[in-house]
Scaffold this motif. Structure first.
Motif: not given
Length: 140
Positions: A16-30
């Motif tokens: 679930d966390i992985k799916q949520v992180l993948e849906s966020i743009p790369a810069e915001k994810r970092r």
């Protein structure tokens, strides 16, 4: 059975966390991932971290704990040595003060008042700085 349920729950949460992180743009994810980094104040890492170390490299958690124990032992021995040296310095300072006091008295008795006064004044000032203020002169 209970361990299996917990493992399945953990895996589901990770997915679930992985799916949520993948849906966020790369810069915001970092930025988000950096905000979730953890730290600990104990010299020993938490058990979960040790478990991950062991999963990555068999026996690494044992090596890590051994390294931490050696570091702590080194620090304790270094502290003991520093305390011993401080005590030695205080004894040396006390003996030096007594010797200088005897020299000042002998110089005063033999008519060398200015020299006796100079030695006494500098000794008193030095002792005030070192012993009363509990500080050492800075080497700058």
């Amino acid at each position: 059975m209970e361990n299996e349920k917990e493992l399945n729950k953990n895996n589901k949460e990770k997915n679930d966390i992985k799916q949520v992180l993948e849906s966020i743009p790369a810069e915001k994810r970092r930025i988000l991932i950096a905000a979730f980094q953890s730290s600990y104040t104990s010299p020993f890492p938490p058990p979960e971290v040790l478990k991950h170390y062991d999963e990555a490299l068999k026996g690494s958690s044992e090596r890590l704990l051994t390294m931490i124990e050696k570091e702590q032992s080194f620090r304790m021995e270094t502290t003991k040595e520093q305390l011993r040296l401080n005590k030695f310095g205080q004894y040396f300072g006390f003996i030096l003060a007594i010797l200088l006091s005897v020299a000042v008295i002998l110089l005063g008795i033999n008519g060398h008042d200015v020299l006796a006064g100079t030695i006494a004044t500098t000794t008193i000032i030095g002792l005030c700085i070192i012993f009363v203020l509990h500080s050492k002169p800075n080497k700058q």
